[in-house]
Design an enzyme around this catalytic site. Sequence first.
Site, PDB file in Angstrom:
ATOM      1  N   TRP A  30      41.608 -44.685  12.777  1.00  0.00           N
ATOM      2  CA  TRP A  30      41.126 -44.380  14.126  1.00  0.00           C
ATOM      3  C   TRP A  30      39.970 -45.321  14.417  1.00  0.00           C
ATOM      4  CZ3 TRP A  30      36.109 -42.510  15.435  1.00  0.00           C
ATOM      5  CH2 TRP A  30      35.919 -42.415  16.831  1.00  0.00           C
ATOM      6  N   GLU A  40      45.697 -42.921  14.931  1.00  0.00           N
ATOM      7  CA  GLU A  40      45.220 -41.795  15.751  1.00  0.00           C
ATOM      8  C   GLU A  40      44.751 -42.264  17.126  1.00  0.00           C
ATOM      9  OE1 GLU A  40      41.825 -39.868  13.995  1.00  0.00           O
ATOM     10  OE2 GLU A  40      41.822 -38.224  15.458  1.00  0.00           O
ATOM     11  N   LYS A  54      43.394 -41.301  21.222  1.00  0.00           N
ATOM     12  CA  LYS A  54      42.332 -40.476  21.803  1.00  0.00           C
ATOM     13  C   LYS A  54      42.313 -40.679  23.315  1.00  0.00           C
ATOM     14  CE  LYS A  54      37.381 -39.763  21.153  1.00  0.00           C
ATOM     15  NZ  LYS A  54      36.417 -39.452  20.111  1.00  0.00           N
ATOM     16  N   ASP A  79      45.403 -35.428  16.829  1.00  0.00           N
ATOM     17  CA  ASP A  79      44.145 -34.685  16.807  1.00  0.00           C
ATOM     18  C   ASP A  79      44.192 -33.745  18.000  1.00  0.00           C
ATOM     19  OD1 ASP A  79      41.390 -33.993  17.529  1.00  0.00           O
ATOM     20  OD2 ASP A  79      40.784 -35.402  15.984  1.00  0.00           O
ATOM     21  N   HIS A 120      42.341 -34.585  21.216  1.00  0.00           N
ATOM     22  CA  HIS A 120      42.483 -35.926  21.787  1.00  0.00           C
ATOM     23  C   HIS A 120      43.483 -36.042  22.923  1.00  0.00           C
ATOM     24  CE1 HIS A 120      40.549 -38.288  18.248  1.00  0.00           C
ATOM     25  NE2 HIS A 120      39.821 -37.275  18.663  1.00  0.00           N
ATOM     26  N   HIS A 163      45.022 -33.565  12.928  1.00  0.00           N
ATOM     27  CA  HIS A 163      43.590 -33.328  12.857  1.00  0.00           C
ATOM     28  C   HIS A 163      43.375 -32.052  13.653  1.00  0.00           C
ATOM     29  CE1 HIS A 163      41.665 -37.471  11.783  1.00  0.00           C
ATOM     30  NE2 HIS A 163      42.389 -36.967  10.813  1.00  0.00           N
ATOM     31  N   ASP A 194      36.577 -33.195  23.679  1.00  0.00           N
ATOM     32  CA  ASP A 194      36.812 -33.329  22.240  1.00  0.00           C
ATOM     33  C   ASP A 194      35.554 -32.927  21.481  1.00  0.00           C
ATOM     34  OD1 ASP A 194      37.937 -34.078  19.838  1.00  0.00           O
ATOM     35  OD2 ASP A 194      37.445 -36.199  20.064  1.00  0.00           O
ATOM     36  N   ASP A 253      35.040 -30.895  18.990  1.00  0.00           N
ATOM     37  CA  ASP A 253      35.137 -30.676  17.548  1.00  0.00           C
ATOM     38  C   ASP A 253      34.453 -29.392  17.087  1.00  0.00           C
ATOM     39  OD1 ASP A 253      36.715 -32.980  16.499  1.00  0.00           O
ATOM     40  OD2 ASP A 253      35.138 -34.129  17.478  1.00  0.00           O
ATOM     41  N   ASP A 308      39.736 -31.555  11.360  1.00  0.00           N
ATOM     42  CA  ASP A 308      38.747 -32.512  11.871  1.00  0.00           C
ATOM     43  C   ASP A 308      37.830 -31.837  12.879  1.00  0.00           C
ATOM     44  OD1 ASP A 308      37.273 -34.693  12.597  1.00  0.00           O
ATOM     45  OD2 ASP A 308      38.865 -35.697  13.728  1.00  0.00           O
TER      46      ASP A 308
HETATM   47  C1  RNT Z   1      37.269 -39.072  16.508  1.00  0.00           C
HETATM   48  C2  RNT Z   1      38.482 -38.849  15.672  1.00  0.00           C
HETATM   49  C3  RNT Z   1      38.314 -39.159  14.219  1.00  0.00           C
HETATM   50  C4  RNT Z   1      36.989 -38.684  13.660  1.00  0.00           C
HETATM   51  C5  RNT Z   1      36.887 -38.754  12.151  1.00  0.00           C
HETATM   52  C6  RNT Z   1      35.499 -38.585  11.684  1.00  0.00           C
HETATM   53  O1  RNT Z   1      37.422 -38.635  17.798  1.00  0.00           O
HETATM   54  O2  RNT Z   1      38.921 -37.543  15.822  1.00  0.00           O
HETATM   55  O3  RNT Z   1      39.382 -38.649  13.512  1.00  0.00           O
HETATM   56  O4  RNT Z   1      36.726 -37.381  14.046  1.00  0.00           O
HETATM   57  O5  RNT Z   1      37.473 -39.899  11.720  1.00  0.00           O
HETATM   58 ZN    ZN Z   2      40.453 -36.891  14.514  1.00  0.00          ZN
END
Ligand code: RNT
Ligand code: ZN
Length: 418
Positions: free
Chosen positions: A186, A225, A227, A258, A261, A285, A293, A295, A325
């Site tokens: 990513w 990955e 986003k 993810d 994302h 993720h 996003d 997290d 993640d």
């Molecule tokens: C970031 C991505 C990525 C990170 C990690 C730390 O938006 O989700 O995967 O969160 O690599």
């Molecule tokens: Zn991620």
Amino acid sequence: MKEEKIKQAYDLAKERYAAVGIDTEKALKQLQDFHLSIHCWQADDVQGFEPREGGLTGGIQVNGNYPGKARNIDELRADILEAMSLIPGKHRLNLHEIYGEFGNKFVDRDEVTIEHFQGWIDWAREHDIKLDFNSTSFSHPKSGDLSLSNPDKGIRDFWIEHSKRCRAIAQAMGEAQQDPCIMNTWVHDGSKDITVNRYLYRELLKDSLDRIFEHHYDWMKDCVESKVFGIGLESYTVGSSDFYTAYAAKNDMMITLDTGHFHPTESVADKVSAMLLFVPELMLHVSRPIRWDSDHVTIMDDPTLDLFSEIVRAGALNRVHYGLDYFDGTMNRIGAYVIGSRAAQKCMLRALLEPLATLREHELNGRTFQRLALLEEGKVLPWNAVYDEFCRRNDVPVGEHYIKAVEDYENTVTSKRR
Ligand code: RNT
Ligand code: ZN
């Protein structure tokens, strides 16, 4: 709760599920085979161990300053083991390149080698943990807004070299553990404001990736990955979903989904069946995006339930890798690991306990009321008694009892870190 009570509740649940044609023993066995790839970066707010000035960059953010984050490799390992001791089953650990053992030396990202991860490989073997890996494009003086897609060839080459070295490290990890190491790529590349060079950056990213993935390895698998946007890079993301979906499909490689994302009303669950017809495997993720996003710590919410249900319904349990993640610095970080991991397991268990055969029969015969009714009733079948039994058999605290264990570790270990 008394063991006897847990077993009794499970026996009743087993009978209840048998009445709708579900074998809870089979589900328990499948759940035992469900291995999360737990991310190392919740333990220290995505800091890693490079001697570095300046904070997290690359469009991602950690909020909160809850005391007790891991400050070095020993603390991080101890925290991960503590979290794992409260999560039933056997799980993998997902490392980022910035978590190498660099000692006091400055090792730049284009200089990293397997020697910086030998300690992790030895540690993982000792604890019977398999490793996954990630290259790291963020939090570096050369990160900027563009890394692999930077028009400056020098910067592009720097990140290509980094990525290639990471793949070689992943290969060594996979070989050592005799199980493929999954390496995620990513990069944060994007633009804060309107850009008139969308095509150029994507062309450069494609070319960089082609060079990075040129060499084939047997003991590692690549995934890419996408986003929607990163903070400070709101107008344009080079590695968008379209870009990577096309790239992965064309090159027969794995894609990383993810859950934070995509656009807020987009269903990640719906992507499973669409993508698995065109890519060999998926990496997840699992995260919890709140409005963006963000997290947040994964919980047993509808999007996650839907996602795991779709994997089971697609018969794809063995074609998916289950990474987590999220990074939340506002609460006890070990507790955050346990909550999120257990939530993912609960979602998977509920998916495994779905009376799918009957539901499909209803659907194929146009019995739409019956299908919806059974889906609704399925939600309140006693899956929780099955999860409690899973915890009991795996010798970890059942239900809310893990809270006390997290508190004890905080009192004796993390609260002492000043
Ligand atoms: C970031 C991505 C990525 C990170 C990690 C730390 O938006 O989700 O995967 O969160 O690599
Ligand atoms: Zn991620």
